[in-house]
Design a protein around this motif. Structure first.
Motif, PDB file in Angstrom:
ATOM      1  N   ASP A   1      -1.614   0.121  -4.946  1.00  0.00           N
ATOM      2  CA  ASP A   1      -0.781  -0.330  -3.760  1.00  0.00           C
ATOM      3  C   ASP A   1       0.654  -0.659  -3.982  1.00  0.00           C
ATOM      4  N   ARG A   2       1.322  -0.002  -3.601  1.00  0.00           N
ATOM      5  CA  ARG A   2       2.872   0.211  -3.991  1.00  0.00           C
ATOM      6  C   ARG A   2       3.771  -0.087  -2.804  1.00  0.00           C
ATOM      7  N   PHE A   3       4.756  -1.060  -2.873  1.00  0.00           N
ATOM      8  CA  PHE A   3       5.791  -0.963  -1.833  1.00  0.00           C
ATOM      9  C   PHE A   3       7.073  -0.298  -1.970  1.00  0.00           C
ATOM     10  N   TYR A   4       7.819   0.218  -1.238  1.00  0.00           N
ATOM     11  CA  TYR A   4       9.136   0.770  -1.351  1.00  0.00           C
ATOM     12  C   TYR A   4      10.084   0.145  -0.370  1.00  0.00           C
ATOM     13  N   ILE A   5      11.238  -0.327  -0.754  1.00  0.00           N
ATOM     14  CA  ILE A   5      12.124  -1.054   0.103  1.00  0.00           C
ATOM     15  C   ILE A   5      13.712  -0.721  -0.152  1.00  0.00           C
TER      16      ILE A   5
END
Length: 913
Positions: free
Chosen positions: A368-372
């Motif tokens: 579960d990975r975030f990109y910002i």
């Protein structure tokens, strides 16, 4: 000499349409119109909302306070009506919401706010509403928008903050339209731990906030960045978008800073604003009209910031688009990405420079990975987009991530608590109490998440069961072994409880056998565990780091002292002071402990006492803790006589800091502590060769002298020492900053001198140093210096000069917190000059515009003034009228200082408008 008529404090701001930053003409016109008439043009001209697909970009704020209903805005003019009209007029916002402190208002006021806010919405402006729930030192502040009612209970500090959080989350379940914001986040806010049970109900976090008590209206000041805390929250597991607010406590709505929250919405209606904020379709910017949008393109479908994408197994194109109608250039665009709970904080994976857009292709990883995206402009402004979460995991596997975090948190705190109780041998400690409450809170979260995730497995049969078990297997093999082991026990117990067909039973047994084979030979790897603990420390996930170091101490006793030092640092961060002291005893008792380690432990022990003192409210107990710190440092200097010069200088500076704090707390021995502090600072000065430390030490000595009732001789000696140092480094930034200290010292010295000629000389020196300080450093905020110089001139009976300085405070900064006192002093100056009518006019203005003057600023008084005639201002007004009625002849003040000394300087020039 410039004409004095334009400096009248009732006119000075209104004479000029320019701020120090040459405020846009139309904005200035709106402000002047508002100030002069008390009304606002209904709306500022729209910039024109930029389109982005089916959405348009709108900008606004929703964390602001008013002066009605018990909320704590610092101007009584900051009513509901004033706030909304200001926001859509001079503030230049597309949408705006008040959010009064929930523990300060009652249900009736919230109902009124909810009802009246609708009246201010137009086709070009959306008025929204909310509240701010919580107490800073206990729960953090939750901005809570669009609710049916507000949880307006008073928080009792005697009750566990975790009980209050559970009450809030229970109430939140009844508010289906609520949008929740984590306001001005700090490390220990919001219960400190991630709560996956309410994760989906928490929508946004303030990446920019404040300045809460900023009073300027020229937008020259900036907001505080919480970017580090944003990364910490995302890493812990929170699925939050970003926003930027001003937290206005003065009537500066939209003008305190340029900070804005931008959203993508189809129309400017309150319902659409709510949907956009709830969907995290937002960005936060320190530039008032910048827009920044992050999208993810998957097989031709565009997904927007804020979305969570599951089971993505093909390449994804991330795109950042930035625009600014002012033409301000982009310096850099950076994409950050980390997997949830990995301990990393903001790993850069791509970006560019000097371009207003950027795109890159990524291959989704399992986690579960975030990109910002972070955007930096050449003028220093920063913006952040909300994240997009992308994973090849299924939604069930992402729920297992949340369950794993919940279990790790609970087991970590439970084991940490057991270690601490053993270390303290049953002694009472506030941190133990807090940790016990946290364990109960986390146990409930663990149980709730287990009840959500595991029934999905136990209720499945046939092919669905095979799919879910396969997902469990791929999940377990993708995470560290020590994490996987936490879930394996549960899965075995679940498998044993299932009523399976023979085929299903064979499949499950095969899965368990493979799982056992994978983990049976696992051995704790110290290096890997240390790296993970260090990551958790960096992410301020201290309890999990402490758990790892505890385990390492047990597994590797030969390195117990090294792990013990790291635990001491953690305990200080966790405010577990008694545990840190107890641990230091254990380390120091280790046979054959090397001298370097012993020194570091002694030093850390003394710092622990000092940090503990800063958290104690009781003055006697604070003094006791500081004395323990002092004794520890003295013992350290005695036991380690052969320290190198810089280490000794650092230690003596710390000891001086300790004595300085004792000086401020132990009034009975103030002079003795002053002498000790000054001696240690001077000892440190004699040893160090670090120029920055030398200037800091001199500044500390100057500060000590100002706090003490020093003799003129003592002050003069410090002045001479500082001048000597500055002469050695005449062109350094540090010397320029020292000019303010010199001005303060000369001002204090002048008040202790009785001889008029000497008093005149030192007052002159004070003002000259202040003037040089402003020329060389160009401070952003001038109202404090203008007030200090005005006060000096007033005490010298230079009333015309004092009036000019006090009036400039309003000219530059209409909302300055020193404005009331400046006007009060102007009235007294006029009275002293015999200008009774002018004095009465100013006093009447104070009575009219600042009825809470006594309450807010008169010696921080907590007593309400029932009758304004009995207030400080009322007394002054009565005196003015009495003098006018008697027609007394007040002689002109004696001019002790040549005015040209001051008014030839640009600092005091006023242009005729």
């Amino acid at each position: 000499m410039k004409s004095e008529k334009n400096l009248h404090p009732d006119n000075c701001f209104r004479q000029s349409s320019e701020s120090p930053l040459k405020m846009h003409f139309l904005t200035a016109f709106l402000l002047i119109f508002a100030v002069c008439t008390g009304q606002f043009i209904s709306e500022s001209p729209a910039l024109g909302a930029e389109s982005f697909g089916s959405f348009k970009v709108y900008r606004g704020l929703f964390h602001a306070h008013n002066s009605e209903g018990g909320d704590d805005a610092k101007r009584r003019t900051a009513t509901i009506e004033y706030a909304y009209n200001f926001a859509k007029g001079p503030g230049g916002l597309d949408f705006f919401g008040l959010s009064p402190h929930s523990h300060m208002i009652n249900d009736d006021f919230f109902a009124r706010l909810k009802g009246e806010s609708k009246d201010y919405s137009t086709q070009k402006f959306a008025a929204i509403y909310g509240g701010e729930w919580g107490v800073m030192s206990m729960t953090g502040h939750f901005g809570t928008l669009f609710t049916d009612n507000m949880l307006t209970i008073q928080l009792d500090p005697k009750i566990s903050p975790y009980n209050h959080l559970e009450n809030y989350f229970s109430w939140l379940e009844t508010q289906k339209n609520a949008v929740v914001v984590l306001n001005h986040p700090e490390v220990f806010d919001f219960g400190y731990y991630y709560n996956p049970v309410v994760d989906e109900r928490i929508n946004l976090v303030e990446v920019f906030s404040g300045s809460a008590f900023e009073t300027r209206i020229d937008q020259i000041m900036g907001s505080k960045s919480y970017a580090d805390q944003l990364m910490i929250l995302l890493n812990r597991g929170w699925h939050v978008g970003v926003c930027g607010n001003q937290d206005n406590h003065f009537p500066t709505y939209g003008l305190a800073t340029e900070t804005r929250t931008g959203i993508l919405a189809p129309t400017l209606k309150s319902a659409e604003i709510r949907k956009a904020l709830a969907a995290r379709r937002s960005f936060a910017s320190q530039d008032k009209n910048l827009s920044a949008v992050l999208t993810a393109d998957v097989n031709g479908t565009t997904h927007f910031m804020g979305e969570q994408l599951y089971e993505i197994n093909e390449p994804v194109t991330l795109k950042v688009t930035v625009s600014d109608p002012d033409g301000e250039e982009v310096k850099s665009i950076t994409i950050f990405s980390d997997s949830v709970d990995c301990g990393e904080l903001g790993s850069k994976i791509g970006g560019n420079t000097n371009s207003s857009d950027f795109s890159m292709e990524i291959t989704p990883e399992m986690a579960d990975r975030f990109y910002i995206a972070e955007i930096r402009q050449t003028d220093g402004h920063v913006a952040w987009t909300s994240p997009i979460w992308i994973s090849s995991f299924s939604e069930f596997q992402c729920d297992m991530v949340k369950l794993l975090i919940a279990k790790k948190q609970y087991q970590g705190v439970k084991n940490h608590l057991a270690h601490l109780k053993k270390a303290l041998s049953g002694r009472a400690d506030p941190y133990i109490t807090n940790l016990t409450q946290a364990a109960r809170y986390l146990k409930n979260i663990d149980q709730t998440m287990s009840e959500k995730v595991y029934p999905v497995l136990t209720s499945a049969r046939g092919e669905k069961l095979r799919q879910l078990v396969s997902q469990c297997g791929s999940f377990l093999t993708s995470i560290p072994v020590w994490d996987a082991i936490i879930l394996v026990k549960d899965l075995k117990e679940l498998a044993a409880s299932l009523a399976l067909t023979s085929e299903e039973g064979v499949f499950i047994k095969d899965f368990i056998r493979k799982t056992n084979d994978k983990f049976k030979d696992f051995k704790l790897d110290a290096s890997s565990m240390e790296k993970m603990a260090e990551k958790y420390m960096k992410a301020k996930n201290y309890n999990l780091a402490a758990l790892i170091f505890h385990n390492l101490q047990v597994q590797f006793p030969d390195q117990a002292d090294a792990y013990g030092q790291k635990l001491m640092v953690l305990y200080q961060s966790l405010e577990a002071f008694q545990a840190a002291i107890s641990l230091s005893d254990n380390i120091l008792s280790i046979p054959g402990l090397d001298q370097e380690t012993a020194f570091e432990v002694y030093l850390a022990r003394g710092m622990t006492y000092m940090r503990q003192a800063s958290k104690i409210r009781s003055v006697p107990k604070t003094i006791q803790a500081l004395e323990l710190a002092r004794n520890q440092f003295l013992q350290l200097l005695s036991d380690f006589p052969n320290l190198d010069s810089e280490t000794l200088a650092k230690t003596e500076e710390i000891l001086g800091d300790c004595m300085a704090r004792l000086m401020s707390k132990d009034k009975a021995n103030k002079e003795e502590h002053y002498k000790s502090a000054a001696d240690y600072y001077n000892h440190s000065l004699s040893r160090t060769t670090d120029i920055t430390r030398i200037f800091f030490l001199n500044a500390k000595i100057s500060g000590l002298t100002l706090k003490l009732e020093s003799t003129p001789e003592m002050i003069l000696q410090v002045i001479e020492d500082m001048k000597s140092l500055m002469s050695e480094y005449p062109d350094s930034r540090e010397s320029d900053m020292m000019l303010k200290n010199l001005g303060d010292l000369y001002a204090k010295l002048s008040k202790k001198i009785k001889d008029p000629a000497e008093k005149k000389k030192y007052f002159q020196q004070a003002v000259l140093n202040y003037r040089d300080y402003t020329k060389k450093t160009q401070p952003k905020v001038m109202d404090t210096l203008n007030f200090e110089i005005g006060s000096i001139l007033m005490s010298m009976k230079q009333y015309s000069g004092a009036i000019k300085c006090f009036a400039k405070i309003e000219k530059e900064n209409l909302a300055s917190r020193k404005l009331e006192w400046s006007l009060f002093n102007i009235a007294q100056c006029y009275l002293s000059q015999g200008k009774h009518a002018e004095a009465i006019k100013i006093a009447e203005r104070l009575m009219r515009e600042f009825p809470n003057f006594d309450l807010c600023w008169q010696n921080n008084s907590k007593k309400e003034v029932d009758d304004l005639n009995d207030s400080v201002v009322g007394t002054l007004l009565q005196r003015c009228r009495a003098v006018q009625d008697l027609d007394l002849d007040v002689p002109a003040p004696v001019e002790l200082v040549d005015e040209s000394l001051f008014y030839d300087a640009a600092l005091f020039e006023y242009d005729d408008e």
